[in-house]
Write an enzyme that holds these catalytic residues in place. Structure first.
Site, PDB file in Angstrom:
ATOM      1  N   GLY A 147       0.854  -1.188   0.000  1.00 59.07           N
ATOM      2  CA  GLY A 147       0.000   0.000   0.000  1.00 59.07           C
ATOM      3  C   GLY A 147       0.879   1.223   0.000  1.00 59.07           C
ATOM      4  N   PRO A 148       0.321   2.379  -0.328  1.00 58.01           N
ATOM      5  CG  PRO A 148      -1.163   4.123  -0.614  1.00 58.01           C
ATOM      6  CD  PRO A 148      -1.082   2.634  -0.646  1.00 58.01           C
ATOM      7  N   GLY A 150       2.226   5.763   4.233  1.00 58.98           N
ATOM      8  CA  GLY A 150       1.339   6.519   5.119  1.00 58.98           C
ATOM      9  C   GLY A 150      -0.068   5.971   5.222  1.00 58.98           C
ATOM     10  CB  VAL A 151      -1.973   3.435   3.283  1.00 57.04           C
ATOM     11  CG1 VAL A 151      -1.301   2.071   3.441  1.00 57.04           C
ATOM     12  CG2 VAL A 151      -3.454   3.254   3.041  1.00 57.04           C
ATOM     13  N   GLY A 154       2.198  -0.311   8.509  1.00 51.80           N
ATOM     14  CA  GLY A 154       2.981  -0.586   9.715  1.00 51.80           C
ATOM     15  C   GLY A 154       2.098  -0.640  10.953  1.00 51.80           C
ATOM     16  NE  ARG A 180      10.224   6.626   8.165  1.00 52.44           N
ATOM     17  CZ  ARG A 180       9.276   5.850   7.633  1.00 52.44           C
ATOM     18  NH1 ARG A 180       8.613   4.996   8.389  1.00 52.44           N
ATOM     19  NH2 ARG A 180       9.015   5.926   6.357  1.00 52.44           N
ATOM     20  NE  ARG A 273       5.375   7.814   8.582  1.00 54.26           N
ATOM     21  CZ  ARG A 273       5.512   6.941   7.580  1.00 54.26           C
ATOM     22  NH1 ARG A 273       4.919   5.764   7.665  1.00 54.26           N
ATOM     23  NH2 ARG A 273       6.220   7.230   6.515  1.00 54.26           N
ATOM     24  NE  ARG A 284       8.736   8.363   1.915  1.00 53.31           N
ATOM     25  CZ  ARG A 284       8.960   7.155   2.430  1.00 53.31           C
ATOM     26  NH1 ARG A 284       7.972   6.419   2.837  1.00 53.31           N
ATOM     27  NH2 ARG A 284      10.192   6.705   2.552  1.00 53.31           N
ATOM     28  CG  ASN A 307      -6.260   2.087   7.623  1.00 58.41           C
ATOM     29  OD1 ASN A 307      -7.145   2.066   8.489  1.00 58.41           O
ATOM     30  ND2 ASN A 307      -5.004   2.412   7.898  1.00 58.41           N
ATOM     31  CG  ASP A 308     -12.615   5.923   6.394  1.00 63.12           C
ATOM     32  OD1 ASP A 308     -12.009   6.758   7.083  1.00 63.12           O
ATOM     33  OD2 ASP A 308     -13.707   6.151   5.847  1.00 63.12           O
TER      34      ASP A 308
HETATM   35  N1  LIG Z   1       9.929  -4.384  -2.620  1.00 63.59           N
HETATM   36  C1  LIG Z   1      10.095  -4.100  -1.332  1.00 63.59           C
HETATM   37  N2  LIG Z   1       9.512  -3.053  -0.787  1.00 63.59           N
HETATM   38  C2  LIG Z   1       9.687  -2.824   0.528  1.00 63.59           C
HETATM   39  C3  LIG Z   1      10.469  -3.649   1.341  1.00 63.59           C
HETATM   40  N3  LIG Z   1      10.452  -3.168   2.607  1.00 63.59           N
HETATM   41  C4  LIG Z   1       9.670  -2.084   2.566  1.00 63.59           C
HETATM   42  N4  LIG Z   1       9.196  -1.864   1.324  1.00 63.59           N
HETATM   43  C5  LIG Z   1       8.296  -0.820   0.844  1.00 63.59           C
HETATM   44  O1  LIG Z   1       9.007   0.381   0.703  1.00 63.59           O
HETATM   45  C6  LIG Z   1       8.125   1.462   0.856  1.00 63.59           C
HETATM   46  C7  LIG Z   1       8.724   2.482   1.785  1.00 63.59           C
HETATM   47  O2  LIG Z   1       8.847   1.940   3.063  1.00 63.59           O
HETATM   48  P1  LIG Z   1       9.318   2.855   4.280  1.00 63.59           P
HETATM   49  O3  LIG Z   1      10.576   3.569   3.888  1.00 63.59           O
HETATM   50  O4  LIG Z   1       9.366   2.031   5.509  1.00 63.59           O
HETATM   51  O5  LIG Z   1       8.195   3.965   4.360  1.00 63.59           O
HETATM   52  P2  LIG Z   1       6.636   3.903   4.742  1.00 63.59           P
HETATM   53  O6  LIG Z   1       5.935   2.990   3.795  1.00 63.59           O
HETATM   54  O7  LIG Z   1       6.227   5.307   4.571  1.00 63.59           O
HETATM   55  O8  LIG Z   1       6.539   3.442   6.146  1.00 63.59           O
HETATM   56  C8  LIG Z   1       6.807   0.868   1.340  1.00 63.59           C
HETATM   57  O9  LIG Z   1       5.937   0.766   0.235  1.00 63.59           O
HETATM   58  C9  LIG Z   1       7.196  -0.507   1.822  1.00 63.59           C
HETATM   59  O10 LIG Z   1       6.121  -1.425   1.687  1.00 63.59           O
HETATM   60  C10 LIG Z   1      11.088  -4.773   0.730  1.00 63.59           C
HETATM   61  O11 LIG Z   1      11.784  -5.574   1.340  1.00 63.59           O
HETATM   62  N5  LIG Z   1      10.867  -4.951  -0.594  1.00 63.59           N
HETATM   63  N1  LIG Z   2      -7.122   4.414   9.984  1.00 63.69           N
HETATM   64  C1  LIG Z   2      -6.313   5.401  10.373  1.00 63.69           C
HETATM   65  N2  LIG Z   2      -6.815   6.586  10.695  1.00 63.69           N
HETATM   66  C2  LIG Z   2      -6.005   7.598  11.077  1.00 63.69           C
HETATM   67  N3  LIG Z   2      -4.673   7.529  11.163  1.00 63.69           N
HETATM   68  C3  LIG Z   2      -4.102   6.350  10.835  1.00 63.69           C
HETATM   69  C4  LIG Z   2      -4.885   5.227  10.427  1.00 63.69           C
HETATM   70  N4  LIG Z   2      -4.059   4.203  10.164  1.00 63.69           N
HETATM   71  C5  LIG Z   2      -2.811   4.656  10.416  1.00 63.69           C
HETATM   72  N5  LIG Z   2      -2.833   5.934  10.820  1.00 63.69           N
HETATM   73  C6  LIG Z   2      -1.685   6.811  11.124  1.00 63.69           C
HETATM   74  O1  LIG Z   2      -1.114   7.167   9.872  1.00 63.69           O
HETATM   75  C7  LIG Z   2       0.312   7.290   9.977  1.00 63.69           C
HETATM   76  C8  LIG Z   2       0.949   6.396   8.930  1.00 63.69           C
HETATM   77  O2  LIG Z   2       0.747   5.034   9.284  1.00 63.69           O
HETATM   78  P1  LIG Z   2       1.874   3.941   9.069  1.00 63.69           P
HETATM   79  O3  LIG Z   2       1.396   2.712   9.720  1.00 63.69           O
HETATM   80  O4  LIG Z   2       3.198   4.492   9.490  1.00 63.69           O
HETATM   81  O5  LIG Z   2       1.815   3.834   7.476  1.00 63.69           O
HETATM   82  P2  LIG Z   2       2.696   3.015   6.462  1.00 63.69           P
HETATM   83  O6  LIG Z   2       3.411   1.942   7.229  1.00 63.69           O
HETATM   84  O7  LIG Z   2       1.719   2.448   5.483  1.00 63.69           O
HETATM   85  O8  LIG Z   2       3.619   3.987   5.827  1.00 63.69           O
HETATM   86  C9  LIG Z   2       0.677   6.910  11.376  1.00 63.69           C
HETATM   87  O9  LIG Z   2       0.912   8.084  12.120  1.00 63.69           O
HETATM   88  C10 LIG Z   2      -0.555   6.143  11.893  1.00 63.69           C
HETATM   89  O10 LIG Z   2      -0.718   6.318  13.281  1.00 63.69           O
END
Ligand SMILES: Nc1nc2c(ncn2[C@@H]2O[C@H](COP(=O)(O)OP(=O)(O)O)[C@@H](O)[C@H]2O)c(=O)[nH]1
Ligand SMILES: Nc1ncnc2c1ncn2[C@@H]1O[C@H](COP(=O)(O)OP(=O)(O)O)[C@@H](O)[C@H]1O
Length: 399
Positions: A147-148, A150-151, A154, A180, A273, A284, A307-308
């Site tokens: 997923g994109p 911030g969705v 994690g 981070r 975040r 992003r 994820n609403d």
């Molecule tokens: N292909 C691939 N993508 C990954 C891997 N680990 C993380 N990602 C993706 O990389 C992107 C950026 O991850 P991250 O830097 O943690 O940022 P975040 O998604 O904003 O939390 C996200 O779309 C993750 O799903 C990996 O091992 N392989």
């Molecule tokens: N359903 C939701 N509604 C509001 N905030 C959310 C929701 N799901 C996640 N968040 C918040 O959005 C931010 C991004 O979530 P995160 O899990 O770090 O995204 P990703 O791993 O996809 O990049 C975090 O601060 C998290 O607490």
């Protein structure tokens, strides 16, 4: 060199006994080893591994050249044992039954010509074999979440790991991006240099990798195996390109794409975040549109979740990963003394219980007709039937 073929029990693959085997290729022959022929090659399994005496070794005799080859061995290897039986399945993998091992450690597959092995052979330019542990029944599939940025991927994964700590294990990816503030090396990611990661990719250590938001990310085979070895179900947080590669591999996972309710909400979450610079946030967000488009239309994902409301999305996630569908896989209790034979897709293990001697010869049938997965993960779908004492009704019971 003199090669003596020793035939074991009825129907079992012949065991090699090496006489006058020079140490030219570094393996230490130890007693009996089993073998299986695939085309021009004889795979000899048993004895000690080339790198460590703790694991089972593999060597290949190429009949066309008359030479021995030591292959690159991928995957977690089975521990050295008192002996094994080898049975060729479908010309691409050898089933290994380990004598005197624990119930969840006795069935292994040595892949010798599967799609994965062929790919790795191309990448590495060497002969390759890959181990995969056999799992009884439909052990739970790994879960791939994309997923994109911030969705909430994690956040959802953390909730799952917190509620079911002994059930799920996170596949710790490698990345070239900087950590981070709250991220720990080896826990959230293996933070690494691009040159090191590129070399490891070239050496075939990665199941998949992709360039995402200007950094390199990848799932190492070891990361997935570490989770499987701990007996947990693997969760991968990877981008759509990575999910596409895993889909094409033999991992046989459940693929889930998480969508934001709106682009505006996604932007707000990313900003709230507070882990990225403005420039990174904009990058992003630009990438998010293409990712969502791909996620929805590529046909790669089994489930698309919005994820609403976080709690609702989490409940839906738990539903689609089929949390309660599969009982924990059980092992197979095999006595050390047994003989093995193959009839079509069934492997018959004739267990001889010493106390009862000839009075009772119990049979176990392993049905290998619905095997799934394989290296670099587990081989699932092994069906096991315990049959009563040897009787004329055998064929009936097995059909
Ligand atoms: N292909 C691939 N993508 C990954 C891997 N680990 C993380 N990602 C993706 O990389 C992107 C950026 O991850 P991250 O830097 O943690 O940022 P975040 O998604 O904003 O939390 C996200 O779309 C993750 O799903 C990996 O091992 N392989
Ligand atoms: N359903 C939701 N509604 C509001 N905030 C959310 C929701 N799901 C996640 N968040 C918040 O959005 C931010 C991004 O979530 P995160 O899990 O770090 O995204 P990703 O791993 O996809 O990049 C975090 O601060 C998290 O607490």
């Amino acid at each position: 060199m003199v090669l003596v073929l020793v035939y074991n029990h009825q129907g079992e693959a012949p065991a090699f006994c090496f006489d006058n085997l020079k140490n030219g290729f570094g393996l230490k022959p130890k007693g009996l080893e089993t073998s299986a022929d695939v085309g021009d090659k004889t795979f000899v399994i048993g004895g000690a591994d080339n790198d460590s005496t703790s694991y089972i070794g593999v060597k290949i005799y190429d009949k066309s050249t008359g030479k021995w080859v030591i292959p690159t061995v991928l995957g977690t290897k089975p521990k050295a044992c008192k002996g094994n039986s080898a049975i060729l399945l479908n010309e691409d993998r050898i089933m290994i039954i380990i004598r005197g091992s624990t119930p969840d450690d006795c069935i292994w597959f040595l892949e010798v010509d599967t799609k994965y092995v062929k790919e790795q052979r191309k990448i590495l330019g060497t002969e390759v074999v890959a181990w995969s542990r056999g799992v009884r029944g439909d052990a739970e599939k790994p879960v791939v979440i994309s997923g994109p940025s911030g969705v909430g991927k994690g956040t959802l994964i953390n909730m799952l790991m917190k509620e079911f700590p002994s059930m799920f294990g996170f596949s710790v990816s490698h990345t070239t991006r900087a950590p981070r503030g709250n991220e720990k090396n080896g826990v959230h990611y293996h933070f690494t240099d691009r040159s090191v990661m590129e070399k490891d990719i070239k050496d075939g250590k990665f199941l998949e990798f992709a360039s995402v938001h200007g950094n390199l990310y990848g799932t190492s085979i070891e990361a997935v195996e570490a989770v499987a070895d701990s007996g947990k179900r693997c969760i991968l947080d990877i981008d759509v390109q990575g999910a596409t590669s895993v889909r094409a591999s033999s991992l046989d996972a459940i693929f889930i794409f998480i969508c934001p309710p709106t682009m505006r909400e996604l932007e707000e979450r990313l900003r709230a975040r507070g882990t990225e610079t403005e420039e990174q946030i904009l990058k992003r967000l630009r990438n998010a549109e293409a990712e969502i488009e791909q996620g929805k239309s590529s046909g790669i994902f089994d489930h698309i979740l919005y994820n609403d409301n976080l709690e609702e999305c989490y409940e839906n996630l738990k539903k689609v990963i089929e949390l309660k569908c599969h009982p924990a896989p059980r092992g197979i209790d095999l006595p050390s003394n047994h003989s093995v034979s193959k009839i079509d897709n069934k492997i018959l293990i004739n267990c001889e219980t010493p106390e009862l001697e000839k009075a009772s010869k119990n049979l176990i049938a392993l049905d290998v007709s619905s095997l799934k997965g394989g290296a670099p993960g587990r081989t699932r779908g092994l069906n096991v039937y315990a049959l009563d004492s040897f009787s004329d009704g055998l064929n009936e019971k097995l059909s």
